[in-house]
Design an enzyme around this catalytic site. Sequence first.
Site, PDB file in Angstrom:
ATOM      1  N   ASP A  54      17.164  -8.211  25.608  1.00 18.07           N
ATOM      2  CA  ASP A  54      16.150  -8.679  24.665  1.00 18.07           C
ATOM      3  C   ASP A  54      15.264  -7.537  24.193  1.00 18.07           C
ATOM      4  O   ASP A  54      15.224  -6.458  24.795  1.00 18.07           O
ATOM      5  CB  ASP A  54      15.296  -9.779  25.293  1.00 18.07           C
ATOM      6  CG  ASP A  54      14.490  -9.308  26.491  1.00 18.07           C
ATOM      7  OD1 ASP A  54      15.065  -8.608  27.351  1.00 18.07           O
ATOM      8  OD2 ASP A  54      13.286  -9.623  26.570  1.00 18.07           O
ATOM      9  N   GLU A  63      13.388  -9.964  29.545  1.00 19.84           N
ATOM     10  CA  GLU A  63      12.616  -8.973  30.311  1.00 19.84           C
ATOM     11  C   GLU A  63      11.224  -8.817  29.735  1.00 19.84           C
ATOM     12  O   GLU A  63      10.256  -8.608  30.477  1.00 19.84           O
ATOM     13  CB  GLU A  63      13.357  -7.626  30.291  1.00 19.84           C
ATOM     14  CG  GLU A  63      12.773  -6.578  31.233  1.00 19.84           C
ATOM     15  CD  GLU A  63      11.694  -5.709  30.585  1.00 19.84           C
ATOM     16  OE1 GLU A  63      11.036  -4.925  31.315  1.00 19.84           O
ATOM     17  OE2 GLU A  63      11.501  -5.813  29.351  1.00 19.84           O
TER      18      GLU A  63
END
Length: 481
Positions: A78, A144
């Site tokens: 991400d 994350e």
Amino acid sequence: MNILKSLEPQSVFYIFEQISSIPRGSLEEKQVSDWLVKWAKERNLTVVQDTENNVIITKAASPGYENAPAVILQTHMDMVCEKNAGVTHDFSKDPLQLYIDGDLIKATDTTLGADNGIGVAMSLAILDGSYSHPKLAALITTNEESGMSGARAVDPSLFTDYKYMINLDTAEEGEFTTSCSGGIRHTIEISTGNIPIPADYITCEVHVKGLAGGHSGGDIHKGLANSNRVLARVLHKIFENDNILLSHIEGGAKDNAIPREAYALVSFPADKKSIVSVIIEKMQEDLKKEYWEWEPELKVYAQEVETLKQAFSPASTKNIIKALMIAPLGLVSATKAGNTMASSNIGVVFTKDNTVTISCLTRSNILSIRDYMQAQMQYVAEVCNGEYITLSSYDGWEYREDSPLRDICVAVYKQIYGKDPLVTSTHGGLECGILSTKMPHLDIISFGPNNYNLHTPQEQLSISSSKRVYEFLLKVLEAIN
């Protein structure tokens, strides 16, 4: 796209460009996760996709490395989705517009996503290549950047045979990160208690713009302006006058990014327009003096808009401004050497459903200081008649005195560059904290290429540094035997 086709190593930058065309904002990674699974299957690699869309791709050891300690290459898929004001880019469907500027890769008006797309690209390039290496697993996690829920969901039973883990999420070449801070995401919610706006009032948007922004871990010590705090200070001065009403407040997009912009809707009697204008002009003058070095583009201004019908109650307005003025912000604790040990960032403020939410990310390398700052936030909520909510927390990663993996990395670095690397800790949150708690048997290190201005539209990745770090990583894997 094929913008990066001339860059070396071609395999790394080809993959980086591919994933840059796929939406991968935090909590919206399904499309890129599926792409990773397809990529692995096309190469007959063993792949697992879990319920959080984490992807684990494994590859057997190359000949002669069958008995070497197995290695995890750990990254996150991400990215932080930030864009400049007025830009129409839709992160849910639009590819990033990459371009090359000398030794740098950038994206037009948006974050680049090299945090941590370049780590993902390096991991896949190794799995797709013919190199000397032990048994490998590429552990590519989700979310994350906004809670590390992907790392929390990792099944440790999949990695009992692995001894080492190399995290590729450090953004300074030549630095080996060996510990990181823990953190807590928490909010204060304050009810707005709406009242009608008198008919003879006008409404203005009060804006704070032009701030540099930055990473709330790596840049928090620099003295950068936080748009949410700056706006609170401006509103505090405006509301020293009677009959001023607040109707809306909003600033920032991610709690792990130092916010660059904020605005509020303010209503007041028409004959007070000149008074408000003078206050705003004076505040901009004062703030430019305070932040002359870090924030040369700082702007505070107001523009009249259609008059609203409702505003927050005076008591709620006072509580909102008070909370934004006194909530912990910035550097809280540091070592004598200047390393940041504890900090807090007022990352996001928004108005919704008659509630103003103030969202903060508190980080600390020391658990007791984190607990102290959490108590501060609880007291702020109490004093300001708000509700305190803990959203998530994550563990820190403690330094390991005995680390064969660190010794290997240091030795390879000295062999290549003829000097010692910097072995350090980071104030940023790394998934190493959660994963080291789940899998305490792992010996872990983190490194990566130079990546600047993370979490901002000014993010940029060094091409030459990426090449050097990739070649260094290959040498490290070759040395693990």
